[in-house]
Design a protein around this motif. Structure first.
Motif, PDB file in Angstrom:
ATOM      1  N   GLU A   1      -1.897  -0.345   6.188  1.00  0.00           N
ATOM      2  CA  GLU A   1      -2.656   0.806   6.672  1.00  0.00           C
ATOM      3  C   GLU A   1      -2.187   1.208   8.070  1.00  0.00           C
ATOM      4  O   GLU A   1      -2.123   2.388   8.404  1.00  0.00           O
ATOM      5  CB  GLU A   1      -4.151   0.481   6.689  1.00  0.00           C
ATOM      6  CG  GLU A   1      -4.760   0.196   5.326  1.00  0.00           C
ATOM      7  CD  GLU A   1      -4.892   1.440   4.466  1.00  0.00           C
ATOM      8  OE1 GLU A   1      -4.608   2.552   4.965  1.00  0.00           O
ATOM      9  OE2 GLU A   1      -5.287   1.304   3.297  1.00  0.00           O
TER      10      GLU A   1
ATOM     11  N   SER B   1      -4.617  -5.803   3.444  1.00  0.00           N
ATOM     12  CA  SER B   1      -3.439  -4.934   3.548  1.00  0.00           C
ATOM     13  C   SER B   1      -3.565  -4.030   4.766  1.00  0.00           C
ATOM     14  O   SER B   1      -3.077  -2.894   4.771  1.00  0.00           O
ATOM     15  CB  SER B   1      -3.277  -4.093   2.273  1.00  0.00           C
ATOM     16  OG  SER B   1      -4.411  -3.258   2.077  1.00  0.00           O
TER      17      SER B   1
ATOM     18  N   GLY C   1      -3.325  -6.020  -2.218  1.00  0.00           N
ATOM     19  CA  GLY C   1      -3.366  -4.559  -2.216  1.00  0.00           C
ATOM     20  C   GLY C   1      -4.657  -4.062  -2.818  1.00  0.00           C
ATOM     21  O   GLY C   1      -5.488  -4.844  -3.305  1.00  0.00           O
ATOM     22  N   ASP C   2      -4.840  -2.760  -2.785  1.00  0.00           N
ATOM     23  CA  ASP C   2      -6.050  -2.200  -3.384  1.00  0.00           C
ATOM     24  C   ASP C   2      -5.935  -2.238  -4.908  1.00  0.00           C
ATOM     25  O   ASP C   2      -4.886  -2.539  -5.464  1.00  0.00           O
ATOM     26  CB  ASP C   2      -6.295  -0.782  -2.883  1.00  0.00           C
ATOM     27  CG  ASP C   2      -5.109   0.139  -3.137  1.00  0.00           C
ATOM     28  OD1 ASP C   2      -4.507   0.046  -4.214  1.00  0.00           O
ATOM     29  OD2 ASP C   2      -4.771   0.943  -2.238  1.00  0.00           O
TER      30      ASP C   2
ATOM     31  N   ASP D   1      -7.720  -6.200  -1.789  1.00  0.00           N
ATOM     32  CA  ASP D   1      -7.876  -5.964  -0.352  1.00  0.00           C
ATOM     33  C   ASP D   1      -9.361  -5.944   0.003  1.00  0.00           C
ATOM     34  O   ASP D   1     -10.159  -5.245  -0.637  1.00  0.00           O
ATOM     35  CB  ASP D   1      -7.220  -4.643   0.033  1.00  0.00           C
ATOM     36  CG  ASP D   1      -7.419  -4.314   1.487  1.00  0.00           C
ATOM     37  OD1 ASP D   1      -6.984  -5.104   2.340  1.00  0.00           O
ATOM     38  OD2 ASP D   1      -8.054  -3.280   1.778  1.00  0.00           O
TER      39      ASP D   1
ATOM     40  N   ASP E   1       0.861  -1.180   0.000  1.00  0.00           N
ATOM     41  CA  ASP E   1       0.000   0.000   0.000  1.00  0.00           C
ATOM     42  C   ASP E   1       0.899   1.232   0.000  1.00  0.00           C
ATOM     43  O   ASP E   1       2.082   1.150   0.357  1.00  0.00           O
ATOM     44  CB  ASP E   1      -0.932   0.032   1.206  1.00  0.00           C
ATOM     45  CG  ASP E   1      -2.063   1.039   1.035  1.00  0.00           C
ATOM     46  OD1 ASP E   1      -2.387   1.354  -0.125  1.00  0.00           O
ATOM     47  OD2 ASP E   1      -2.589   1.530   2.043  1.00  0.00           O
TER      48      ASP E   1
END
Length: 888
Positions: free
Chosen positions: A478, A474, A329-330, A353, A237
């Motif tokens: 964060e 994830s 991940g995003d 994610d 991230d």
């Protein structure tokens, strides 16, 4: 100007220093003492730091001849000092070995937050330099005074806490502590920052080896069961040092991380910066930039930083021979796609994610909320809850995801052909099933809304289902981003220099090593680890471990969810009660501004222990009738040492029944008791005298009477309110207590609880009843003999403002007459709402502001004691809502 060579062999064009007479005498005395060739005994300093230097510096002979011109008096400001070191240096003079005294100090030469005290020996008059703190040499050339440890540790603390030179110096100046120059602080930051970067690199390497080992051991067993290849499972991230607005992303720097899926520690990080302060300053001055560690390493856009950093980190691990199996991940960047093209042999699987998937689903629903009236917040929450459950139940099953998304939409519209009996309540009991999370418990009916839901969630579902069936997290990234935001706040610009890299390294170390990294950095920099640093780090690491372990339990997650829902409900209730208070351009137009506020729930005040020590004051009234609006014709009060009695001339006629019971009558302007004239007072005079009598008690008295909660209190309130005396009177008493409730509690199942019956049966006495003065004296004897007030006072006492609140509640209750008659609300709920300061028009305002959700928010609010304001029953709320919206 004449050039001369100083003692260090350096040339200087500065003029000869003109010494003052006092300084010349000191220098002469010191040189004379040297010629005596005094043999000093060996006094070695015992130090636990081998790097620490004491006494005179070998290369600092200039201090021996002249005193610094920038000496400050001792009372000028405060300094950070080490008492043990000062005590050791004061043991003897460097010339005559006599003890030194601080009261012979000539001044202090500051060095950052500490300094050197110049102390004159009272025997040989030589000047000794007493260092206030330990020193070390930060470079290979161990010459001169060195660097004070505390200044370097100050820079370490600055990076660790997440503040800069301005905040540090503002804090010290407020405390009147000598603060360091910004260049000094920057030098110390560079000194310790380089150490942090080295430590962070080593920590990442260690974490990578640990992650690889766990993947080879723990992961091997999983791969045998699933038949997949071995490799690392990582998450990535990116965070930026400036918040994006949603339309524009123009951050000057970004930080990306790779975190292991097993040990949850950082194995690699990368930084991108678009500028360098030193280069920019040199360019502005049109001069060559000095040699420095340039921070600029990116010229593209802010959006392009993330994919470039992801590619760099993956490529770096690939060059080391590290095989990555899965990357979570995003889905907001093209970093994974670029890495797959550059490294076609890697075979990395991209996992979305879970949190970002749910956030994106929520955004989609709220994007069409204004378009569809049926899509309320309640419907959105219901859809997201079902959607989240569906994703959890179908991990590894792409066909299940595809069918589950369709079922999630169809289920809300009453179509249950594709539902599963495991979770669908309709299939279990079709006759009684009602939706628990939809308005009215009914199916949705808007076909336009259904079409939009299918467009948003079923478009390309075959392709998306493969990704949705392989979700990861994830969250660790964060968590790191939050840690970094505390050390490099987004409202500060640290990316123009090497400071951002140092702060990122500090965040990496805190994530990987815990708070003990501070002591490790100190030792690597040649400083003492610090007892308090170790103690604090141990405490914080213990707290973090306890919190982490606790946060993984089901109980903690359930409680966190409950508190979140409670917070949202409270905030929703506040917004409904207050109306629109903040909105774009709401102040541009004055028309149609909703300024009516729904009242707050009344605070339930608990009586303190002072009520137990309040003196008991028995009171009684005689009135013109049985109504609560009757006039008072006699008032009496009695306590242990005081009593009050007064006849009051009424403004209205005494009823025949009241006159027969009380034996009080009025003929003309004269009052009579038992046909005997008695002195009387006007109402305002009598009430003023009674108020003064109550006020004369040193402690606010507790007013006690028989059947006062139903009658006497309200008559007294109406009479005092008419003369604007109630508020003053209520402030002079601690509360009320009804002896009728007391004796019902103490002597249950008696045939009669009238005062005359209780006095006759419990005391065996008779008295002149319905004379206020005799009634109070008899009740006092009864309470003292048979009534245990002190043990039951907390349960029976009621507020001094109870009559006023009761009157207000009756006015509120009148507004629910039609609703009660129509059976839209029960009298019990209406009374509860009235006692909660609510009127029927407040219900209408809540519905107007946010429909059914608005009404629910107001009715289900909680008081200060956690009690529901009116009700949370869905059927009751829907019934009231139908009554309020029947016309529309």
């Amino acid at each position: 100007m004449r050039t001369r060579r100083n003692k260090r062999g350096k040339f200087s064009k500065s003029p000869n220093v003109t010494k003052s007479k006092r300084v010349q005498e000191l220098v002469f005395t010191k040189n004379w003492n040297k010629k005596k060739e005094i043999t000093l005994p060996n006094f070695p300093f015992e130090s636990d730091h081998t790097y620490c230097t004491f006494g005179k510096s070998d290369s600092d002979d200039l201090f021996d001849e002249v005193l610094p011109v920038d000496l400050l008096p001792l009372d000028h400001c405060r300094y950070v000092c080490e008492l043990d070191l000062i005590a050791q240096q004061l043991k003897h003079c460097t010339t005559c070995s006599i003890n030194l005294h601080l009261y012979n100090s000539l001044g202090v030469r500051p060095y950052g937050v500490t300094g050197i005290v110049y102390v004159k020996c009272h025997i040989c008059e030589s000047v000794n330099r007493i260092r206030l703190g330990k020193t070390h040499h930060s470079t290979e050339h161990k010459r001169g005074l060195g660097t004070f440890d505390v200044n370097t540790k100050l820079a370490t603390g600055m990076l660790h806490v997440g503040i800069g030179e301005t905040q540090i110096n503002n804090l010290f100046s407020t405390m009147n502590v000598h603060y360091p120059h910004h260049k000094t602080l920057k030098s110390r930051e560079n000194e310790v920052g380089i150490v942090m970067e080295t430590q962070a690199t080593n920590s990442e390497q260690k974490s990578l080896l640990d992650e690889a080992f766990q993947s080879m051991t723990i992961g091997a067993e999983e791969n045998e069961n699933t038949g997949t290849d071995t490799g690392l499972k990582l998450s990535t991230d990116t965070c930026w040092q400036k918040k994006g607005s949603g339309r524009s992303y123009d951050s000057l720097s970004g930080v990306a991380t790779l975190i292991g899926g097993k040990n949850k520690t950082i194995v690699r990080h990368s930084i991108r910066c678009k500028g360098c302060r030193i280069c920019k300053s040199a360019q502005k001055k049109e001069i060559p930039a000095p040699k420095h560690k340039c921070a600029k390493n990116w010229t593209g856009s802010a959006k392009g930083m993330e994919p470039d950093m992801v590619v760099e980190m993956i490529k770096d691990l690939d060059n080391r021979g590290v095989k990555i199996k899965e990357l979570a991940g995003d889905d907001d960047s093209t970093g994974f796609n670029r890495a797959a093209k550059l490294l076609p042999h890697s075979n990395i699987v991209k996992s979305s994610d879970r949190n970002h998937v749910m956030v994106n689903a929520s955004k989609k629903l709220y994007s069409i909320k204004l378009k569809h009236k049926e899509l309320s917040a309640m419907v959105i929450n219901s859809f997201l809850k079902n959607y989240s459950f569906m994703l959890s139940q179908n991990q590894g099953n792409s066909e299940g995801i595809e069918n589950g998304v369709r079922c999630t939409i169809d289920h809300m519209y009453g179509q249950h052909t594709k539902c599963d009996v495991k979770w669908c309540g309709y299939l279990k009991d079709p006759t009684t099933y009602r939706h628990s999370n939809l308005p009215y418990g009914k199916n949705l009916s808007s076909l336009a809304l259904k079409n939009d839901l299918e467009r948003l969630f079923l478009k390309d579902i075959e392709q998306k289902s493969k990704k949705l069936s392989n979700l990861a997290s994830s969250q660790s990234n964060e968590s790191f981003n939050f840690t970094l935001s505390t050390k490099a706040p987004k409202y500060k610009h640290y990316s123009g220099s090497s400071s951002l890299g140092y702060r990122v390294s500090a965040s990496v170390l805190q994530k990987n090593e815990g708070y003990s990294y501070i002591s490790e950095v100190n030792e690597s920099a040649g400083l003492s680890p610090g007892n308090m640093s170790i103690k604090r780090a141990t405490l914080l690491d213990k707290r973090r471990a306890t919190k982490l372990q606790k946060s993984r339990t089901r109980k903690f997650k359930t409680e966190r969810k409950r508190l979140k829902e409670m917070k949202l409900a409270k905030n929703s209730g506040l917004e409904i009660r207050e109306g629109k208070t903040y909105e774009s351009e709401i102040g541009m137009t004055e028309q149609n501004v909703d300024e009516i506020e729904i009242p707050d729930p009344p605070e339930i005040r608990e009586f303190t222990d002072n009520i137990l020590t309040a003196p008991i004051l028995i009171f009684d009234l005689e009135t013109t009738g049985l109504q609560r609006t009757s006039d008072i014709i006699q008032i009496a009060a009695y306590s242990q040492n005081n009593k009050f009695s007064s006849y009051i001339m009424p403004n209205r006629v005494i009823s025949n029944g009241a006159s027969a019971v009380t034996n009080i009558s009025v003929i003309g302007s004269q009052m009579y008791y038992n046909l005997q004239p008695v002195p009387s007072k006007l109402q305002n005079v009598a009430f003023t005298d009674f108020n003064d009598f109550v006020k004369s008690f040193p402690v606010k008295p507790l007013l006690v009477g028989h059947n006062i909660k139903r009658y006497d209190c309200h008559v007294l309130y109406n009479s005092l309110k008419f003369h604007n005396m109630w508020n003053e009177f209520a402030s002079n008493i601690s509360g009320f207590l009804d002896t009728l409730e007391l004796f019902k509690l103490l002597y249950p199942k008696r045939p009669s609880y009238s005062q005359t019956a209780l006095v006759g049966e419990l005391l065996g006495e008779t008295y002149s009843a319905h004379n206020a003065e005799d009634d109070t004296e008899a009740l006092y004897r009864l309470v003292q003999s048979k009534g245990d007030i002190k043990c039951n006072i907390q349960a029976l006492v009621f507020s001094a403002n109870y009559p006023k609140e009761f009157s207000h509640q009756q006015d509120n209750l009148q507004t629910f007459t039609d609703a009660i008659f129509s059976k839209a609300i029960s009298r019990t709920l209406a009374l509860k709402a009235a006692r909660s300061n609510l009127r029927l028009e407040h219900f209408n305002i809540a519905v107007k502001r946010n429909g059914l959700d608005g009404l629910k928010s107001v009715l289900s609010e909680q008081t200060n004691q956690g009690i529901v304001r009116v009700t949370t029953n869905k059927k009751a709320i829907i019934k009231i809502f139908d009554f309020l919206t029947r016309e529309s």
